[in-house]
Design a protein around this motif. Sequence first.
Motif, PDB file in Angstrom:
ATOM      1  N   PRO A 156       0.862  -4.254 -22.862  1.00  0.00           N
ATOM      2  CA  PRO A 156       0.383  -4.722 -21.562  1.00  0.00           C
ATOM      3  C   PRO A 156       1.260  -5.834 -20.972  1.00  0.00           C
ATOM      4  N   ARG A 157       1.104  -6.042 -19.696  1.00  0.00           N
ATOM      5  CA  ARG A 157       1.799  -7.106 -18.990  1.00  0.00           C
ATOM      6  C   ARG A 157       1.637  -8.434 -19.730  1.00  0.00           C
ATOM      7  N   GLY A 158       2.695  -9.164 -19.903  1.00  0.00           N
ATOM      8  CA  GLY A 158       2.613 -10.476 -20.548  1.00  0.00           C
ATOM      9  C   GLY A 158       2.653 -10.406 -22.068  1.00  0.00           C
ATOM     10  N   ASP A 159       2.482  -9.210 -22.626  1.00  0.00           N
ATOM     11  CA  ASP A 159       2.512  -9.039 -24.080  1.00  0.00           C
ATOM     12  C   ASP A 159       3.950  -8.697 -24.477  1.00  0.00           C
ATOM     13  N   PHE A 367       2.231   2.284 -10.239  1.00  0.00           N
ATOM     14  CA  PHE A 367       2.796   1.667 -11.439  1.00  0.00           C
ATOM     15  C   PHE A 367       2.791   0.136 -11.367  1.00  0.00           C
ATOM     16  N   GLN A 368       1.965  -0.410 -10.479  1.00  0.00           N
ATOM     17  CA  GLN A 368       1.989  -1.859 -10.283  1.00  0.00           C
ATOM     18  C   GLN A 368       1.533  -2.642 -11.519  1.00  0.00           C
ATOM     19  N   ASP A 369       0.768  -2.007 -12.399  1.00  0.00           N
ATOM     20  CA  ASP A 369       0.323  -2.724 -13.605  1.00  0.00           C
ATOM     21  C   ASP A 369       1.442  -2.860 -14.621  1.00  0.00           C
ATOM     22  N   THR A 370       2.416  -1.983 -14.527  1.00  0.00           N
ATOM     23  CA  THR A 370       3.482  -1.980 -15.534  1.00  0.00           C
ATOM     24  C   THR A 370       4.757  -2.657 -15.031  1.00  0.00           C
TER      25      THR A 370
END
Length: 402
Positions: A156-159, A367-370
């Motif tokens: 995930p984002r930030g991970d 794809f904005q979450d990635t």
Amino acid sequence: MAAPGGRAVLLRRVRVLGLSPVSRRYLYKKKWATTSPRIPATRLALHHFDTTYSLQLQELWPAVRAAMLCEQKYGALLNNFTSADLVAQQLELLGATDFVSEAARRDQCWQESAGVEAEKRKTLEGSGGDGPAVPAETSPLLRASVSSNIKCYTFPRGDISRFRPAWPDSLGILSYYLMDAASLLPVLALNVKPDDLVLDLCAAPGGKTLALLQTGACGYLAANDVSISRTKRLYHILNSYIPKKVREAVSVTSHDGRDWGELQRTTFHKVLVDVPCTTDRHSVMEEENNIFHKIRTKERQMLPMLQLQLLMAGILAAKPEGEVVYSTCSLSPLQNEHVVERAIDIAETQFNITVHVEDLSHFRMLFQDTFCFFSGCRLGELVLPHLTANFGPMYFCKLRRE
Ligand SMILES: C[S@@+](CC[C@H](N)C(=O)[O-])C[C@H]1O[C@@H](n2cnc3c(N)ncnc32)[C@H](O)[C@@H]1O
């Protein structure tokens, strides 16, 4: 013996020339080659980017710069030619998710809620509430991603967890391929359909070729790269990930891609033109094979011309109605939008071929979450590196031959 008055004559000449006489004892020869400091290519690259990208990206540049100077994030492209379900489960246990099917699911939800809304409106307006709900219009991406079979796992984002190296199955086929997940976007944009004839013009080392093969849809795949040594790496990837039977349907060549328009005109349904570029992330991080080395200045300056020639060859190799995706891993508009604009112009004026740019703006939403997308591209889409989603840079633009 010195000529009488020789030194006096020399001194007079020196004075006439406006030079102050220096005693021979103090004369020394400057050794430019060995003593002048060598500026690292990475520093030259960063300086160049600071000058150009700060104008282009403005307040976004410091964050993009910081991300490019940090370790990049990888995605694990699942190999469908091995026990993919089992591997998928293992990756999910680590907390990774397949960003392609997530986007497809999200798209489906949007479509459904849009359908429900439309139905509600219709009922309220009293214009025939008896029939079934109007089926939601499926977006091109949903269709593409559902049929593409491409699965790529990311944290995930930030991970910033990292995947461990892939392991082979009992036949020696590797389970996944680690790559910049943004590199899959050009392949998804190409939207390969069953039995398409596909050309990957600049294919080595082969990440996108591998992704094209994961779709299971290529009727024929021509993977080309001018570099013999890099073509060997492409062979190695194919041997490590693709069973022999599938591999045999891939034709690997080492032609100069610029000649492809002459070799096989109007042949392919889909053409990927993933051109050599300034590879911005590599250029600020690695000295080896850095295009900002002084001795490669000319080569770097000629890149937009080479890119244009390759894109033109790709357009000429596509069938009428065929689709071409142009991509780079640079932020530079000179290597991105400008090349596309010039190619469209040349296709029209010199070859009487009309080329259309396809709208890919829905990629940004899906794809904005990635990924972090730049909203200021005139043509095509650009993924910006960001510390919370450190993929890219990746530019891609889809063209359709009329
Ligand atoms: C960005 S890399 C391609 C990466 C590849 N598509 C992948 O996903 O792994 C660009 C490639 O273009 C190749 N190349 C450079 N000039 C070329 C030319 N004139 N014709 C064909 N390939 C060329 C380089 O050898 C390099 O491998």
